[in-house]
Design a protein around this motif. Structure first.
Motif, mmCIF file in Angstrom:
data_model
loop_
_atom_site.group_PDB
_atom_site.id
_atom_site.type_symbol
_atom_site.label_atom_id
_atom_site.label_comp_id
_atom_site.label_asym_id
_atom_site.label_seq_id
_atom_site.Cartn_x
_atom_site.Cartn_y
_atom_site.Cartn_z
ATOM 1 N N GLY A 203 -8.210 -3.060 -3.051
ATOM 2 C CA GLY A 203 -7.614 -1.804 -2.645
ATOM 3 C C GLY A 203 -6.748 -1.253 -3.751
ATOM 4 N N PRO A 204 -6.030 -0.176 -3.482
ATOM 5 C CA PRO A 204 -5.224 0.452 -4.529
ATOM 6 C C PRO A 204 -4.011 -0.379 -4.936
ATOM 7 C CG PRO A 204 -4.935 1.594 -2.450
ATOM 8 C CD PRO A 204 -6.020 0.593 -2.243
ATOM 9 N N SER A 205 -3.441 -1.157 -4.011
ATOM 10 C CA SER A 205 -2.270 -1.987 -4.330
ATOM 11 C C SER A 205 -2.104 -3.046 -3.253
ATOM 12 C CB SER A 205 -0.998 -1.126 -4.400
ATOM 13 O OG SER A 205 -0.638 -0.677 -3.099
ATOM 14 N N ILE A 206 -1.383 -4.092 -3.585
ATOM 15 C CA ILE A 206 -1.116 -5.138 -2.604
ATOM 16 C C ILE A 206 -0.270 -4.583 -1.460
ATOM 17 C CG2 ILE A 206 0.896 -6.081 -3.829
ATOM 18 C CD1 ILE A 206 -1.679 -7.962 -1.592
ATOM 19 N N GLU A 207 0.633 -3.673 -1.762
ATOM 20 C CA GLU A 207 1.473 -3.079 -0.715
ATOM 21 C C GLU A 207 0.620 -2.338 0.318
ATOM 22 O OE1 GLU A 207 3.737 -4.039 -4.201
ATOM 23 O OE2 GLU A 207 2.097 -2.604 -4.054
#
Length: 160
Positions: free
Chosen positions: A94-98
């Protein structure tokens, strides 16, 4: 924790791809008396064409938070690696772990399906127009212990 599984279709249902709609309908059919289905309620022989696109993530009570327990073959192919046994932090897509954590967290806190069709730039800089559906599973019917995920993108064919 919100806990009302209703017969009303969610607002995203009509715009979702066929695979996503099929899995949601199947999952909803496994909800009994307002309780969440368990992992044992999900019978692979009932949804064989969806299996390559499915992922099961376990909710764990340690710093890993979420661990990939089952990852379908098409999902592995799209990711370019098999994350089975790794934590989401080690192998998210995805775009970021967050943002990855946020989708799992929302599913757990609401104990409801979470649909995400936001395009993103994934690992390696590749543009993704995936739609993902996160479905809660529970060992006791209330507390989310696993999350069943299906991902569909323009690379994923719909099934007739």
């Amino acid at each position: 924790m919100e806990q009302a599984i209703t017969d009303q279709l969610p607002d995203w249902f009509e715009r979702a791809g066929e695979n996503v709609r099929q899995l949601y309908t199947y999952w909803r059919g496994k909800c009994r008396g307002g309780s969440l289905p368990s992992r044992a309620d999900i019978d692979p022989t009932e949804i064989p064409r969806l299996l390559p696109y499915l992922t099961i993530v376990e909710v764990v009570p340690d710093n890993r938070r979420y661990v990939y327990r089952l990852v379908g073959t098409k999902e592995v192919e799209i990711r370019g690696q098999d994350p089975t046994g790794k934590s989401v932090a080690e192998a998210y897509y995805g775009p970021s772990i967050e943002e990855a954590y946020a989708s799992y967290d929302r599913t757990i806190l609401a104990a409801q399906p979470h649909y995400d069709d936001s395009p993103f730039v994934g690992p390696g800089g590749r543009y993704n127009d995936d739609e993902m559906l996160f479905l809660p599973l529970s060992d006791d019917g209330q507390n989310v212990t696993r999350i069943l995920v299906i991902s569909q993108s323009s690379l994923t064919p719909d099934f007739a």
